[in-house]
Design a protein around this motif. Structure first.
Motif, PDB file in Angstrom:
ATOM      1  N   LEU A 244     -10.765   5.591  -6.270  1.00  0.00           N
ATOM      2  CA  LEU A 244     -10.829   4.596  -7.337  1.00  0.00           C
ATOM      3  C   LEU A 244      -9.623   4.724  -8.257  1.00  0.00           C
ATOM      4  CD1 LEU A 244     -14.586   4.988  -8.369  1.00  0.00           C
ATOM      5  CD2 LEU A 244     -13.603   3.230  -6.879  1.00  0.00           C
ATOM      6  N   GLY A 245      -9.177   3.604  -8.786  1.00  0.00           N
ATOM      7  CA  GLY A 245      -8.168   3.641  -9.827  1.00  0.00           C
ATOM      8  C   GLY A 245      -8.799   4.043 -11.152  1.00  0.00           C
ATOM      9  N   ARG A 246      -7.958   4.360 -12.145  1.00  0.00           N
ATOM     10  CA  ARG A 246      -8.487   4.812 -13.428  1.00  0.00           C
ATOM     11  C   ARG A 246      -9.366   3.761 -14.081  1.00  0.00           C
ATOM     12  NH1 ARG A 246      -6.837   4.287 -18.635  1.00  0.00           N
ATOM     13  NH2 ARG A 246      -4.933   3.209 -17.985  1.00  0.00           N
ATOM     14  N   ARG A 247      -8.929   2.515 -14.075  1.00  0.00           N
ATOM     15  CA  ARG A 247      -9.713   1.453 -14.727  1.00  0.00           C
ATOM     16  C   ARG A 247     -11.045   1.225 -14.007  1.00  0.00           C
ATOM     17  NH1 ARG A 247      -7.154  -1.582 -18.535  1.00  0.00           N
ATOM     18  NH2 ARG A 247      -4.896  -1.309 -18.749  1.00  0.00           N
ATOM     19  N   LYS A 248     -11.006   1.263 -12.679  1.00  0.00           N
ATOM     20  CA  LYS A 248     -12.243   1.054 -11.916  1.00  0.00           C
ATOM     21  C   LYS A 248     -13.239   2.188 -12.199  1.00  0.00           C
ATOM     22  CE  LYS A 248     -14.773  -1.074  -8.821  1.00  0.00           C
ATOM     23  NZ  LYS A 248     -14.327  -1.133  -7.408  1.00  0.00           N
ATOM     24  N   LEU A 249     -12.741   3.415 -12.259  1.00  0.00           N
ATOM     25  CA  LEU A 249     -13.615   4.549 -12.540  1.00  0.00           C
ATOM     26  C   LEU A 249     -14.199   4.432 -13.946  1.00  0.00           C
ATOM     27  CD1 LEU A 249     -14.859   7.262 -11.801  1.00  0.00           C
ATOM     28  CD2 LEU A 249     -12.792   8.368 -12.677  1.00  0.00           C
ATOM     29  N   GLU A 250     -13.365   4.067 -14.916  1.00  0.00           N
ATOM     30  CA  GLU A 250     -13.860   3.920 -16.289  1.00  0.00           C
ATOM     31  C   GLU A 250     -14.961   2.864 -16.359  1.00  0.00           C
ATOM     32  OE1 GLU A 250     -10.412   3.030 -18.552  1.00  0.00           O
ATOM     33  OE2 GLU A 250      -9.748   5.129 -18.704  1.00  0.00           O
ATOM     34  N   GLY A 251     -14.786   1.776 -15.586  1.00  0.00           N
ATOM     35  CA  GLY A 251     -15.813   0.746 -15.560  1.00  0.00           C
ATOM     36  C   GLY A 251     -17.110   1.258 -14.976  1.00  0.00           C
ATOM     37  N   GLN A 252     -17.021   2.054 -13.908  1.00  0.00           N
ATOM     38  CA  GLN A 252     -18.228   2.601 -13.303  1.00  0.00           C
ATOM     39  C   GLN A 252     -18.908   3.607 -14.231  1.00  0.00           C
ATOM     40  OE1 GLN A 252     -18.005   3.992  -9.306  1.00  0.00           O
ATOM     41  NE2 GLN A 252     -17.139   2.103  -8.494  1.00  0.00           N
ATOM     42  N   ILE A 253     -18.109   4.369 -14.969  1.00  0.00           N
ATOM     43  CA  ILE A 253     -18.678   5.322 -15.917  1.00  0.00           C
ATOM     44  C   ILE A 253     -19.415   4.592 -17.027  1.00  0.00           C
ATOM     45  CG2 ILE A 253     -18.076   6.998 -17.716  1.00  0.00           C
ATOM     46  CD1 ILE A 253     -15.984   8.123 -15.829  1.00  0.00           C
ATOM     47  N   GLU A 254     -18.847   3.481 -17.519  1.00  0.00           N
ATOM     48  CA  GLU A 254     -19.523   2.706 -18.562  1.00  0.00           C
ATOM     49  C   GLU A 254     -20.863   2.167 -18.066  1.00  0.00           C
ATOM     50  OE1 GLU A 254     -18.754   2.128 -21.867  1.00  0.00           O
ATOM     51  OE2 GLU A 254     -17.354   3.763 -21.428  1.00  0.00           O
ATOM     52  N   GLN A 255     -20.902   1.707 -16.833  1.00  0.00           N
ATOM     53  CA  GLN A 255     -22.153   1.227 -16.254  1.00  0.00           C
ATOM     54  C   GLN A 255     -23.160   2.369 -16.127  1.00  0.00           C
ATOM     55  OE1 GLN A 255     -21.347  -0.802 -12.567  1.00  0.00           O
ATOM     56  NE2 GLN A 255     -19.876  -2.211 -13.494  1.00  0.00           N
ATOM     57  N   LEU A 256     -22.661   3.550 -15.726  1.00  0.00           N
ATOM     58  CA  LEU A 256     -23.527   4.720 -15.616  1.00  0.00           C
ATOM     59  C   LEU A 256     -24.106   5.098 -16.967  1.00  0.00           C
ATOM     60  CD1 LEU A 256     -24.713   7.217 -14.175  1.00  0.00           C
ATOM     61  CD2 LEU A 256     -22.514   8.360 -14.571  1.00  0.00           C
ATOM     62  N   LEU A 257     -23.266   5.124 -18.004  1.00  0.00           N
ATOM     63  CA  LEU A 257     -23.731   5.470 -19.343  1.00  0.00           C
ATOM     64  C   LEU A 257     -24.796   4.484 -19.827  1.00  0.00           C
ATOM     65  CD1 LEU A 257     -20.385   6.445 -21.135  1.00  0.00           C
ATOM     66  CD2 LEU A 257     -22.047   7.942 -20.029  1.00  0.00           C
ATOM     67  N   GLN A 258     -24.589   3.217 -19.540  1.00  0.00           N
ATOM     68  CA  GLN A 258     -25.554   2.199 -19.947  1.00  0.00           C
ATOM     69  C   GLN A 258     -26.904   2.416 -19.259  1.00  0.00           C
ATOM     70  OE1 GLN A 258     -24.435  -1.828 -18.966  1.00  0.00           O
ATOM     71  NE2 GLN A 258     -25.767  -2.702 -20.505  1.00  0.00           N
ATOM     72  N   GLN A 259     -26.864   2.728 -17.964  1.00  0.00           N
ATOM     73  CA  GLN A 259     -28.108   2.939 -17.231  1.00  0.00           C
ATOM     74  C   GLN A 259     -28.806   4.218 -17.698  1.00  0.00           C
ATOM     75  OE1 GLN A 259     -29.380   0.707 -15.264  1.00  0.00           O
ATOM     76  NE2 GLN A 259     -31.212   1.922 -14.906  1.00  0.00           N
ATOM     77  N   LEU A 260     -28.032   5.255 -17.976  1.00  0.00           N
ATOM     78  CA  LEU A 260     -28.620   6.502 -18.481  1.00  0.00           C
ATOM     79  C   LEU A 260     -29.272   6.290 -19.838  1.00  0.00           C
ATOM     80  CD1 LEU A 260     -25.910   9.133 -17.482  1.00  0.00           C
ATOM     81  CD2 LEU A 260     -28.209   8.899 -16.527  1.00  0.00           C
ATOM     82  N   ALA A 261     -28.653   5.477 -20.685  1.00  0.00           N
ATOM     83  CA  ALA A 261     -29.240   5.188 -21.992  1.00  0.00           C
ATOM     84  C   ALA A 261     -30.603   4.529 -21.838  1.00  0.00           C
ATOM     85  CB  ALA A 261     -28.307   4.279 -22.805  1.00  0.00           C
ATOM     86  N   ILE A 262     -30.722   3.631 -20.862  1.00  0.00           N
ATOM     87  CA  ILE A 262     -32.007   2.970 -20.601  1.00  0.00           C
ATOM     88  C   ILE A 262     -33.041   3.962 -20.110  1.00  0.00           C
ATOM     89  CG2 ILE A 262     -33.169   1.259 -19.158  1.00  0.00           C
ATOM     90  CD1 ILE A 262     -30.551  -0.352 -19.166  1.00  0.00           C
ATOM     91  N   LEU A 263     -32.651   4.801 -19.146  1.00  0.00           N
ATOM     92  CA  LEU A 263     -33.594   5.752 -18.558  1.00  0.00           C
ATOM     93  C   LEU A 263     -34.037   6.801 -19.568  1.00  0.00           C
ATOM     94  CD1 LEU A 263     -31.902   6.276 -15.062  1.00  0.00           C
ATOM     95  CD2 LEU A 263     -33.958   4.947 -15.589  1.00  0.00           C
ATOM     96  N   LEU A 264     -33.106   7.312 -20.377  1.00  0.00           N
ATOM     97  CA  LEU A 264     -33.461   8.325 -21.374  1.00  0.00           C
ATOM     98  C   LEU A 264     -34.348   7.741 -22.458  1.00  0.00           C
ATOM     99  CD1 LEU A 264     -30.036  10.190 -21.674  1.00  0.00           C
ATOM    100  CD2 LEU A 264     -32.145  11.063 -20.652  1.00  0.00           C
ATOM    101  N   SER A 265     -34.151   6.483 -22.787  1.00  0.00           N
ATOM    102  CA  SER A 265     -34.997   5.824 -23.786  1.00  0.00           C
ATOM    103  C   SER A 265     -36.419   5.674 -23.286  1.00  0.00           C
ATOM    104  CB  SER A 265     -34.442   4.425 -24.139  1.00  0.00           C
ATOM    105  OG  SER A 265     -33.179   4.530 -24.751  1.00  0.00           O
ATOM    106  N   GLN A 266     -36.572   5.564 -21.962  1.00  0.00           N
ATOM    107  CA  GLN A 266     -37.906   5.431 -21.378  1.00  0.00           C
ATOM    108  C   GLN A 266     -38.636   6.758 -21.292  1.00  0.00           C
ATOM    109  OE1 GLN A 266     -36.958   3.636 -17.618  1.00  0.00           O
ATOM    110  NE2 GLN A 266     -36.780   1.568 -18.462  1.00  0.00           N
ATOM    111  N   GLY A 267     -37.893   7.835 -21.586  1.00  0.00           N
ATOM    112  CA  GLY A 267     -38.526   9.147 -21.590  1.00  0.00           C
ATOM    113  C   GLY A 267     -38.732   9.711 -20.199  1.00  0.00           C
TER     114      GLY A 267
END
Length: 267
Positions: A244-267
């Motif tokens: 992956l290029g740097r920008r593509k990886l950063e985009g995937q990390i942002e998506q990962l962080l968003q999904q983790l925020a949802i899952l952690l909020s659900q407990g």
């Protein structure tokens, strides 16, 4: 030569089946019904010969329901790597295999993953496996990163407190990962916020467990990305391994962080 095997399985049916088939294959078998029991036994075991560990990878501990057997696998692998125990051939088994769960098992030291139920053919294969040299770690995770990713399971199994339910934001997840891994850089304020979040979990061990508990709930590529981050692999290295290029990886990390925020909020 007779080898020893221990089975960590909460289902009476599958535990009995595993015991009978492994005994027929030549093993002396010990059955444990929880992760806590298995670890307390293992840390005092003085076995000098290699042994087999068959772990129900989805096994929940009654007192720690979010804990899966991959944490036990990591602890056992660490004990063997540090010379505190004779070699153990770990094999995961599950009736609910997913790519994420299989990857987590292999990353924490299991040499194979089997689907339930155990059969005579699989038991015979396990009898042959125990005579083979211990497998090396996946080249995707260096030995150093693997050891850094080991969990202090002794402290974990004594942990009784869980953080209160909270609504997680993307920045919360980023700040927490900044103090748990080397892959995120945040300012001093963000780092302090991450330390506070880590403290809410009861320490870095419990925070690691909470994030690892999200692995089976993520899509395959996100689970792989989170696993590499938690094992201390730098983002630049991840980009190269995943092509992956740097920008593509950063985009995937942002998506990962968003999904983790949802899952952690659900407990």
């Amino acid at each position: 030569m007779s080898y020893r095997a221990f089975v960590v399985e909460d289902s009476e049916v599958h535990a009995t089946l595993a015991e009978l088939l492994l005994q027929e294959a030549g093993f002396e078998v010990t059955i444990w019904r929880s992760i806590r029991q298995a670890w307390h036994w293992f840390e005092h075991d003085q076995t000098k010969q290699p042994m087999l560990g068959l772990l129900d990878i989805k096994l929940p501990d009654p007192t720690l329901p979010r804990l899966e057997s991959t944490v036990l696998a990591a602890a056992i692998s660490d004990a063997v790597a540090q010379g505190r125990h004779a070699p153990v051939h770990l094999v995961a088994i599950s009736s609910e295999l997913t790519p994420q769960r299989e990857w987590a098992a292999l990353a924490t030291g299991c040499s194979a993953v089997l689907s339930k139920p155990l059969t005579p053919l699989k038991a015979q294969w396990l009898a042959e496996l125990i005579t083979q040299p211990m497998p090396t770690l996946s080249d995707e995770i260096s030995a150093v990163a693997f050891r850094q990713g080991q969990l202090d399971v002794l402290n974990l199994l004594e942990l009784q407190q869980r953080p209160p339910r909270r609504v997680w934001q993307i920045e919360d997840v980023r700040n927490l990962l900044a103090v748990l891994t080397a892959g995120f850089h945040v300012g001093e304020q963000g780092r302090q916020a991450g330390l506070n979040l880590q403290h809410e979990f009861g320490g870095s061990t419990a925070a690691h467990v909470a994030l690892r508990a999200c692995l089976p709930l993520l899509e395959s590529e996100q689970a792989r990305l989170l696993g590499l981050l938690l094992h201390g692999v730098a983002q630049q290295t991840i980009a190269g391994r995943l092509g992956l290029g740097r920008r593509k990886l950063e985009g995937q990390i942002e998506q990962l962080l968003q999904q983790l925020a949802i899952l952690l909020s659900q407990g």
